[in-house]
Scaffold this motif. Structure first.
Motif, short mmCIF file in Angstrom:
data_model
loop_
_atom_site.label_atom_id
_atom_site.label_comp_id
_atom_site.label_asym_id
_atom_site.label_seq_id
_atom_site.Cartn_x
_atom_site.Cartn_y
_atom_site.Cartn_z
N GLU A 1 1.56 -1.12 -0.29
CA GLU A 1 0.40 -0.04 -0.08
C GLU A 1 0.54 1.17 0.19
OE1 GLU A 1 -3.43 -0.07 -0.07
OE2 GLU A 1 -3.44 -2.51 -0.87
N THR A 2 0.20 2.42 -0.69
CA THR A 2 1.04 3.74 -1.14
C THR A 2 0.78 4.39 -0.63
OG1 THR A 2 1.01 3.45 -3.14
CG2 THR A 2 2.72 2.29 -2.62
N THR A 3 1.75 5.84 -1.04
CA THR A 3 1.31 7.07 -0.52
C THR A 3 0.11 7.57 -2.19
OG1 THR A 3 3.38 8.16 -1.17
CG2 THR A 3 2.72 8.09 1.88
N TRP B 1 -8.25 7.36 3.40
CA TRP B 1 -9.36 6.45 3.02
C TRP B 1 -10.23 5.33 1.85
CZ3 TRP B 1 -7.81 10.76 1.25
CH2 TRP B 1 -7.73 10.97 -0.80
N ILE B 2 -8.34 4.73 1.67
CA ILE B 2 -8.67 3.88 1.15
C ILE B 2 -7.62 2.58 1.95
CG2 ILE B 2 -7.09 2.44 -1.04
CD1 ILE B 2 -7.64 4.56 -2.18
N HIS B 3 -6.55 3.20 2.55
CA HIS B 3 -5.82 2.38 2.90
C HIS B 3 -6.26 2.96 4.99
CE1 HIS B 3 -2.77 5.47 3.82
NE2 HIS B 3 -2.42 5.88 2.54
N GLY B 4 -6.35 3.34 4.56
CA GLY B 4 -7.13 3.17 6.26
C GLY B 4 -5.43 3.66 7.05
N LEU B 5 -4.87 3.95 7.34
CA LEU B 5 -3.31 4.50 8.01
C LEU B 5 -2.74 5.49 7.66
CD1 LEU B 5 -0.62 1.74 6.25
CD2 LEU B 5 -1.90 1.26 8.07
N THR B 6 -3.44 6.09 8.72
CA THR B 6 -3.41 7.77 9.14
C THR B 6 -1.49 7.64 9.60
OG1 THR B 6 -3.48 7.42 11.53
CG2 THR B 6 -5.38 7.59 10.09
N SER B 7 -1.56 9.19 9.40
CA SER B 7 -0.24 9.18 10.44
C SER B 7 0.35 8.68 11.32
CB SER B 7 -0.21 11.05 9.69
OG SER B 7 -0.16 11.68 8.60
N ASP B 8 -0.83 9.15 12.87
CA ASP B 8 -0.69 8.75 13.74
C ASP B 8 -0.24 7.70 13.86
OD1 ASP B 8 -1.01 11.28 14.38
OD2 ASP B 8 -2.93 11.23 15.25
N HIS C 1 -6.06 -3.60 2.13
CA HIS C 1 -5.16 -3.81 3.32
C HIS C 1 -4.20 -4.75 2.67
CE1 HIS C 1 -3.13 -5.44 7.25
NE2 HIS C 1 -3.87 -4.46 8.31
N ALA C 2 -2.78 -4.68 2.99
CA ALA C 2 -1.37 -5.64 2.19
C ALA C 2 -1.72 -6.43 2.48
CB ALA C 2 -0.50 -4.82 2.67
#
Length: 340
Positions: free
Chosen positions: A27-29, A69-76, A163-164
């Motif tokens: 999953e990427t930015t 909104w796609i991969h669900g991974l936030t900065s936190d 989700h990878a």
């Protein structure tokens, strides 16, 4: 009646098939060449496609996480994750001596290769296999080439799309029956060579604090003026037929492979890369044929054939030579296989 396992069937397993696979999802930015990996998963499979183990990691991209909104991974979530150089050794151990398998493998490979290049490390990958290309080789009756469609065809249930780890699991479960179908049918696997990317080799890994994506002129190789195509235009591309040297190919919209690299592969194969669409254009390559761009609108108006990037790169593996007697007609050079 007892159902026989594939190992018990009379047809021998193809000796040319690889001895192991690494099914990968990242999953990427984003999709651009300066985007970063935020998570990666690998399912290791043996020669018959059976799962040996799996691995998953988050990766701090040192920038904003992109489409949360796609991969669900936030900065936190990513703040305490390791940097790519900190997981590169573990990833290498899982990729070594195996064929990298991914859905639209050109994209996953390009993202991985760039991360390795930024870390001044060479990825231990020599070949890759795109499951989209394999599905086409097998002529699977899929409505489209999305992972969900491939999974549904083989009865694999997706639990958490994008989700990878789950995407890699789904692909591994769908790849095994695809591999066995190919073996039963004597199908040559669409293996492509993986070449390390060098664009980032001279760029140091950016520090965690205050990182911004590099857009300096020297971050990427300079553009090159391409020579004129030496072959005459043979006309439009015809469905189910190979590409032919001299065909005029135009590109529109975002591509998984760097546009410059994709155009280079086309030129190396003997195609003419056009900057616009006209009545003479043989083919338009776009991943969004419904986009309201001038090129897609002209292609539809002229009746120009339109292909997705994955289909085009698959056809690039075997471009037919120019017609005998045509100026410069020689067998095509095999394009450096960095795409599907």
């Amino acid at each position: 009646m007892t159902m026989l396992d594939d190992r018990q069937t009379a047809a021998p397993w193809p000796t040319a098939y690889p001895q192991g696979y690494a099914v990968v999802d990242v999953e990427t930015t984003g999709l651009a060449r300066d985007d970063r990996i935020v998570s990666a998963a690998v399912y290791r499979l043996d020669a018959l496609g059976d799962v040996e183990d799996h691995w998953y990691t988050l990766v701090n991209p040192e920038r904003d996480p992109g489409p949360v909104w796609i991969h669900g991974l936030t900065s936190d979530v990513l703040a305490g994750a390791p940097l790519f150089p900190e997981v590169a050794a573990e990833l290498s151990a899982r990729l070594a001596d195996r064929v990298l398998v991914a859905h639209n493998a050109a994209f996953d490979w390009s993202m991985i290769a760039r991360e390795y290049a930024r870390a001044s490390v060479v990825a231990p990958v020599e070949q890759r296999l795109c499951t989209i290309a394999l599905a086409k080789e097998l002529r699977l009756p899929l409505p489209n080439h999305k992972l969900a469609s491939l999974a549904a065809h083989f009865g694999v249930v997706q639990q958490q799309a994008h989700h990878a780890l789950d995407d890699a699991r789904v692909l591994a479960e769908a790849f095994r029956p695809s591999l066995h179908a190919a073996a039963r049918g004597g199908v040559r696997l669409p293996l492509l060579e993986c070449r390390p990317l060098t664009e980032w080799s001279d760029s140091p890994v950016a520090p965690r604090a205050g990182y911004r994506p590099s857009r300096q002129p020297n971050s990427w190789r300079p553009s090159r003026k391409r020579p004129a195509c030496p072959y005459p235009n043979p006309g439009r591309y015809e469905k189910e037929m190979p590409l032919k040297q001299g065909m005029r190919v135009a590109f529109s919209g975002d591509t998984s492979i760097d546009r410059e690299l994709l155009e280079d592969r086309a030129v190396e194969a003997g195609l003419h890369v056009a900057t616009s669409v006209s009545r003479l254009t043989s083919l338009l390559v776009t991943n969004d044929p419904d986009a309201a761009t001038s090129k897609t609108q002209k292609a539809k108006a002229f009746g120009t054939p339109i292909l997705e990037e994955s289909a085009f790169t698959h056809l690039l593996r075997d471009v037919a030579p120019a017609d005998p007697g045509a100026p410069g007609s020689v067998p095509p050079q095999a394009p450096a296989p960095s795409s599907e």
